[in-house]
Scaffold this motif. Sequence first.
Motif, PDB file in Angstrom:
ATOM      1  N   SER A 133       0.832  -1.205   0.000  1.00 12.45           N
ATOM      2  CA  SER A 133       0.000   0.000   0.000  1.00 12.45           C
ATOM      3  C   SER A 133       0.866   1.255   0.000  1.00 12.45           C
ATOM      4  O   SER A 133       0.491   2.285  -0.567  1.00 12.45           O
ATOM      5  N   SER A 164      -4.826   1.379   2.849  1.00 12.87           N
ATOM      6  CA  SER A 164      -4.700   0.036   3.429  1.00 12.87           C
ATOM      7  C   SER A 164      -5.707  -0.912   2.796  1.00 12.87           C
ATOM      8  O   SER A 164      -6.905  -0.646   2.838  1.00 12.87           O
ATOM      9  N   GLN A 165      -5.220  -1.988   2.228  1.00 17.23           N
ATOM     10  CA  GLN A 165      -6.112  -2.997   1.663  1.00 17.23           C
ATOM     11  C   GLN A 165      -7.086  -3.465   2.727  1.00 17.23           C
ATOM     12  O   GLN A 165      -8.289  -3.403   2.548  1.00 17.23           O
ATOM     13  N   SER A 166      -6.539  -3.938   3.843  1.00 20.39           N
ATOM     14  CA  SER A 166      -7.389  -4.527   4.895  1.00 20.39           C
ATOM     15  C   SER A 166      -8.146  -3.468   5.672  1.00 20.39           C
ATOM     16  O   SER A 166      -9.228  -3.737   6.193  1.00 20.39           O
ATOM     17  N   THR A 185      -4.653  -2.587   9.336  1.00 21.01           N
ATOM     18  CA  THR A 185      -3.221  -2.527   9.677  1.00 21.01           C
ATOM     19  C   THR A 185      -3.022  -1.500  10.786  1.00 21.01           C
ATOM     20  O   THR A 185      -3.280  -0.302  10.597  1.00 21.01           O
TER      21      THR A 185
HETATM   22  C1  F6R Z   1       2.824  -7.256   0.613  1.00 16.27           C
HETATM   23  C2  F6R Z   1       1.733  -7.027   1.534  1.00 16.27           C
HETATM   24  C3  F6R Z   1       1.981  -6.148   2.706  1.00 16.27           C
HETATM   25  C4  F6R Z   1       0.783  -5.222   2.920  1.00 16.27           C
HETATM   26  C5  F6R Z   1       0.971  -4.409   4.202  1.00 16.27           C
HETATM   27  C6  F6R Z   1      -0.150  -3.417   4.400  1.00 16.27           C
HETATM   28  O1  F6R Z   1       2.454  -8.107  -0.423  1.00 16.27           O
HETATM   29  O2  F6R Z   1       0.661  -7.533   1.364  1.00 16.27           O
HETATM   30  O3  F6R Z   1       3.151  -5.416   2.551  1.00 16.27           O
HETATM   31  O4  F6R Z   1       0.659  -4.392   1.809  1.00 16.27           O
HETATM   32  O5  F6R Z   1       1.034  -5.273   5.303  1.00 16.27           O
HETATM   33  O6  F6R Z   1      -1.376  -4.050   4.441  1.00 16.27           O
HETATM   34  P1  F6R Z   1      -2.729  -3.232   4.247  1.00 16.27           P
HETATM   35  O7  F6R Z   1      -2.763  -2.755   2.853  1.00 16.27           O
HETATM   36  O8  F6R Z   1      -3.818  -4.211   4.555  1.00 16.27           O
HETATM   37  O9  F6R Z   1      -2.665  -2.107   5.212  1.00 16.27           O
END
Ligand code: F6R
Length: 613
Positions: free
Chosen positions: A308, A352-354, A357
Motif C-alpha cells: 500500500s 490500506s487494503q485490509s 493494519t
Molecule cells: C505485501 C503485503 C503487505 C501489505 C501491508 C499493508 O504483499 O501484502 O506489505 O501491503 O502489510 O497491508 P494493508 O494494505 O492491509 O494495510
Amino acid sequence: MCGIIGVVGSDETLATLLQGLQRLEYRGYDSAGIALVRAGHTWRARTAAGTESVAALRVECEAAPQNCRSGIGHTRWATHGAPEAENAHPHLDCSGHVAIIHNGIIENHAELREELRARGHLFTSVTDTEVVAHLVEELRARGLELLDAVRQALLRVRGAFAIAVMDASEPDVIVAARRISPLVVGTAPGVCYLASDVPAILDRATAFYAVNDDEIVRLGPEGFRAVDLEGAPVRLRQLQIDWDLETAEKGGYDDFMSKEIAEQPDAVRATLLDRRRRDGTIAFDELRISDQELREVRRVVLVACGTSLHAAQVAKYAIERWARLSVDVDIASEYRYRDPVVEIGTLVIGVSQSGETIDTIQATREAQRRGARVVAISNIVDSSLAREADAVIYTRAGLEVSVASTKAFVAQVAALELLALRLAQLRETLTPEEIESLLEGLHDVSGHIATVLSRRGDVDAVAAQLLDAHDYFFIGRHVGFPTALEGALKLKEITYLHAEGYAAGELKHGPLALIEPGVIVVAVTTDVNMHEKILSNVAEVKARGATVIAVATDDDDQIDAVADFVVRVPATDPMFTPMIDIVPLQLLAYSLARGLGRNVDRPRNLAKTVTVE
Ligand code: F6R
C-alpha cells in the motif's frame, strides 16, 4: 495478528469452527486450537504445525466430544511466546472451565501476571492472553455472570483485543469484545457466530453486525446483546454484505495468488465504475467530505505500509503533477513517532487494503489528533480505518486472500489517481479536456493489464532460466521507482530471495558496487519521458556483468540491444504504467516461487493482516 471464530447454539459446531479457521489462516498460521463446551466440561485441542496447523487440528478433533453446541477457535500469529502448542489458544483458567481466544496484544500483561501469580494463579503459557482467563476466573468466583466478568476484566487491560470467552458453567453463552482488533457477529435462526472477519462465517450466518471498540457482546442461541465498558446497552450496526462464498474460494486456480493476479483487470474496472457524473465531474459516493473542503487542501500526506505504501508513492507523482499540491509519503509505522507537523489544510490519506493494519490506523489517528482531515483508501467495507476516517474511498478489488498483495495494489493506484484527478478538477489545475483524456487512459488500463496477462508465457520462459539466481535489483525512474520497489517486495516475499528496489539514478551512489556477474537487474523502462536515462542505467549494470530483464513497451526498438530478456507491455501515459508494469513483475515472482517450491499464498513469517505494531 490472529484469527478468531466462535459459535453458540449450533448442531455443527466443530465443522463450523474448522471451516472458519481454514478461512482465517491468512491472518496467521503458526498454531491453531479449539475449545468446545458441554455439560460443565471444557474440551480443548491445540496444534502447532505451521501452515499445517488447522489440518493437524482436524485430526486431533476426531477425539472431540459429540453434540457440543458451542465452541471457539483460533489461528495464531505468534507475538508473545514461541509458536508452540502450549502458547496456542484457547487458554484456560486454573479450573480449566474458562476458555479464551484473543487477537491483539495485552500491553500490561506482565504486571497483571505478577499480580495474579501473587494471588496463587498458575500459568501454563507465556502469552499475554492467559492473564485475561485468570482475571475472568476471579470475577466469576465473585458471582458475576460471564458478561460482567469479561467486562470488568477488560477494564483492567491495556492494549488491543478481539476476544471471545466461554465458561463451562454457562455453556450456552460466549462473550466477545473488541478494542482495535477486528470483530464481527453473525446470526442465523437459533445460532450466533463471531469471527475476525465475515468470510469465516459467510455461509453460516444470514445477518452480520459490526462490533465497535470497547463493546462487549453476549452471544447465545436466542441472539445477542451488547454493552459498552460501563455496562450500558449498545446497538450493533448491521452490515450489508454482498460477497458470495465463491469470492473467497480459489475459483479453479492453483492458488489464491494466481487467481488474484488474474482478477486485476476486474479490480481496476470495478474501482473506476460509476465514478463520473453526467456533467463530467468525478464523484465518489462514499467520500464523506465536501468539495469545498477538498478545494481548501494545501498539502497531502499519504501514510501506508508495504504494498500500500508503494501505491501511495505512485499517488505522490500523480497528485503533484495533476493537482499541483505538495505531497509527502510516510511509512505509517514511522509517522506517529516523529512528531509530524500538521498544518491547516493538510489532508492525510491512509492507504490500506485490509483497513486493519494497526500501523496505518495509528498514523491516521495521530494525524486526526493533530487536526488533519483523513481519507481512507480501503478494500474492506466498514474496516476500522474506513470507519475512523473522515472520508473513505473503497477500492473494489474483492476479497484478497493471498498474503502477497497483488490486485489490491492496482486498485489502490486506480483509486488514488482518480482522487488526484478529482483534486485537479476542483483546483482547476488541468483543463476539462486534459482530465477527459486522462480518464479515458485510466479506463483503458484494465484492457492493457489483460493483454499483459495473456502474455504470461513470456514471463514464465524468463523465470525458467533464472532458478539458480539469488540476487535481484529492481530499478526504475519516476513512477517506475515505486513499481520497482513493489516488484522487489513481491519477489522477496514469496521466493525468499534477496531483492532490492532502487531509483535507477541512485545506483551509482553506492549499490553499483554490488553489481557483478550473476546479479539480476530487472529494469522498468516504460516511461517515455525517462527512457534515455533508464537505458543509460541499464548500460551501467550491463557493463558490470549483470543479467538484465527489461519491462519495455511494445514500441521500444532500442531495448533488445541492451537487455538479456525483454518482457513487453502496451504503451500508455507514464502515470498509468505502474498498474501495467507491476503485472509481469508479479508473474515473475510467482513463477520463480513456484519453480523453487515455495508456498506462494502463505509465505513464511508473514500474515495477511498485520494488527500488531
Ligand atoms: C505485501 C503485503 C503487505 C501489505 C501491508 C499493508 O504483499 O501484502 O506489505 O501491503 O502489510 O497491508 P494493508 O494494505 O492491509 O494495510
